[in-house]
Enzyme design. Structure first.
Site, short mmCIF file in Angstrom:
data_model
loop_
_atom_site.label_atom_id
_atom_site.label_comp_id
_atom_site.label_asym_id
_atom_site.label_seq_id
_atom_site.Cartn_x
_atom_site.Cartn_y
_atom_site.Cartn_z
N VAL A 66 33.97 37.28 49.87
CA VAL A 66 33.94 38.75 49.93
C VAL A 66 34.44 39.25 51.29
CG1 VAL A 66 32.13 38.95 48.18
CG2 VAL A 66 31.46 38.67 50.58
N ASP A 67 34.85 38.28 52.15
CA ASP A 67 35.44 38.70 53.43
C ASP A 67 36.93 38.97 53.19
OD1 ASP A 67 35.22 35.24 54.09
OD2 ASP A 67 37.13 36.30 53.90
N HIS A 85 34.54 37.92 43.30
CA HIS A 85 33.16 38.30 43.59
C HIS A 85 33.09 39.57 44.44
CE1 HIS A 85 31.48 34.02 42.67
NE2 HIS A 85 31.87 34.67 41.61
N CYS A 97 27.87 53.96 45.43
CA CYS A 97 26.53 54.37 45.04
C CYS A 97 25.99 53.46 43.94
CB CYS A 97 26.53 55.83 44.53
SG CYS A 97 24.91 56.32 43.89
N CYS A 144 25.71 56.27 40.73
CA CYS A 144 26.88 57.01 40.18
C CYS A 144 28.21 56.35 40.57
CB CYS A 144 26.86 58.47 40.66
SG CYS A 144 27.33 58.66 42.39
N GLY A 153 36.94 24.34 49.44
CA GLY A 153 35.69 24.85 50.01
C GLY A 153 34.79 25.59 49.05
N THR A 154 34.65 25.02 47.83
CA THR A 154 33.66 25.62 46.92
C THR A 154 32.80 24.53 46.30
OG1 THR A 154 33.30 27.03 44.98
CG2 THR A 154 35.32 25.69 44.97
N SER A 155 31.51 24.85 46.18
CA SER A 155 30.57 23.85 45.63
C SER A 155 30.68 23.79 44.12
CB SER A 155 29.14 24.25 46.01
OG SER A 155 28.87 25.56 45.52
N1 APR Z 1 36.10 22.89 54.89
C1 APR Z 1 36.05 22.63 53.56
N2 APR Z 1 34.93 22.76 52.81
C2 APR Z 1 33.82 23.19 53.44
C3 APR Z 1 33.78 23.48 54.83
C4 APR Z 1 34.98 23.32 55.56
N3 APR Z 1 35.05 23.56 56.88
N4 APR Z 1 32.51 23.87 55.16
C5 APR Z 1 31.79 23.83 54.02
N5 APR Z 1 32.56 23.41 53.00
C6 APR Z 1 32.22 23.27 51.58
C7 APR Z 1 30.81 22.81 51.32
O1 APR Z 1 30.79 21.39 51.29
C8 APR Z 1 30.55 23.41 49.92
O2 APR Z 1 31.02 22.55 48.90
O3 APR Z 1 32.30 24.57 51.03
C9 APR Z 1 31.41 24.68 49.92
C10 APR Z 1 30.59 25.94 50.08
O4 APR Z 1 29.80 26.05 48.92
P1 APR Z 1 28.90 27.34 48.72
O5 APR Z 1 28.15 27.61 49.98
O6 APR Z 1 28.14 27.13 47.44
O7 APR Z 1 29.94 28.54 48.54
P2 APR Z 1 30.77 28.90 47.24
O8 APR Z 1 31.15 27.69 46.46
O9 APR Z 1 31.88 29.78 47.68
O10 APR Z 1 29.69 29.77 46.40
C11 APR Z 1 30.18 30.42 45.25
O11 APR Z 1 28.03 31.50 44.98
O12 APR Z 1 26.33 32.43 46.14
C12 APR Z 1 27.38 32.72 45.32
O13 APR Z 1 28.67 34.67 45.19
C13 APR Z 1 28.37 33.59 46.03
O14 APR Z 1 30.79 33.45 46.03
C14 APR Z 1 29.59 32.70 46.19
C15 APR Z 1 29.43 31.71 45.06
#
Ligand code: APR
Length: 251
Positions: free
Chosen positions: A101-102, A117, A125, A128, A193-195
């Protein structure tokens, strides 16, 4: 393995990049689930990222979002964001999908970013949906010390809320449709970089894997995709992505 990644990258006609909080971690923006630094370590997602949690304690939730928004305002795009922006100048087509969201992708030069997201930088609001303009400020917001009463809507007087997608809320339909279409058409998907815990976004890499196209994951730690992607690159996005780019396009 790396040479295979490079060849595929250079030959790609349509690259889809999906990013999560991990790509902004090296810019100093906390991720959600990293054990030590994760935002969720002290507060449940329910409390902070849901309409119910906001209604129950608007000052806590708004204070949390203001803390994150100010962090994002002070953050700078890192080499990972910059590399993704540069890839769009080297390949015929790049579709960038983010859960973040950045606005660091935009500030690194990426265009038409699909924010599934929402955005922390705009607000509306709660009732509304009248847009709310954040005042310019250089204040430092601390969390959770700064519980901040949300502003009131100038039109109807209800609370203002951030334009982010909360749990159990629908994702922006047009952006999600565009994202799904891009994954169905692309010939390479880069997941950074997503879990992969949060659906429906977590479905997108699975869609690419089902299509048997090349998939590359860049992540610091293990995820469920480790054994499913074509190439799994462990490490920091801000290090691996520039390295990949250099080897593919500058050597
Ligand atoms: N480089 C690569 N990966 C990284 C780094 C890095 N420097 N630092 C952290 N990570 C990885 C972590 O290992 C993890 O797998 O980034 C991932 C971050 O996972 P989350 O914190 O779960 O974030 P995200 O996957 O974006 O979450 C998805 O969940 O909470 C909601 O809406 C929120 O958009 C978010 C969504």
């Amino acid at each position: 393995m790396i040479s295979g990644t490079l060849t595929r990258l250079k030959e790609t006609t349509h690259l889809v990049v999906l990013t999560g909080a991990g790509i902004s971690a090296e810019s100093g923006i906390p991720t959600f689930r990293d054990a030590m630094t994760g935002l969720w370590k002290n507060y449940s997602p329910e409390k902070l990222s849901s309409a119910k949690g906001f209604s129950q304690d608007p000052a806590l939730a708004w204070g949390w979002y203001e803390w994150r928004r100010h962090k994002a305002l002070r953050a700078e795009p890192n080499a990972g964001h910059q590399t993704i922006a540069k890839l769009a100048t080297k390949l015929p087509k790049v579709t960038l999908i983010t859960q973040n969201v950045d606005d660091l992708h935009e500030r690194a030069g990426s265009q038409n970013v699909l924010h599934l997201h929402g955005s922390i930088h705009t607000a509306r609001c709660f009732e509304c949906r009248h847009p709310y303009e954040h005042p310019e400020t250089s204040a430092i917001v601390k969390f959770p010390e700064s519980r901040i009463e949300p502003p009131k809507c100038e039109k109807c007087g209800n609370w203002v809320r951030p334009n982010v997608v909360w749990f159990r809320e629908l994702l922006p339909a047009k952006a999600l449709r565009e994202a799904e279409l891009a994954v169905k058409e692309c010939d390479l998907m880069l997941i950074v970089g997503t879990s992969g815990f949060v659906y429906p976004v977590a479905n997108l890499p699975l869609l690419a894997i089902e299509r048997n196209i090349t998939t590359i994951q860049v992540n610091l730690t293990e995820t469920d995709l480790d054994t499913k992607v074509t190439f799994d690159l462990k490490g920091k996005a801000g290090v691996i992505l520039p390295e990949l780019y250099k080897m593919a396009f500058e050597e």
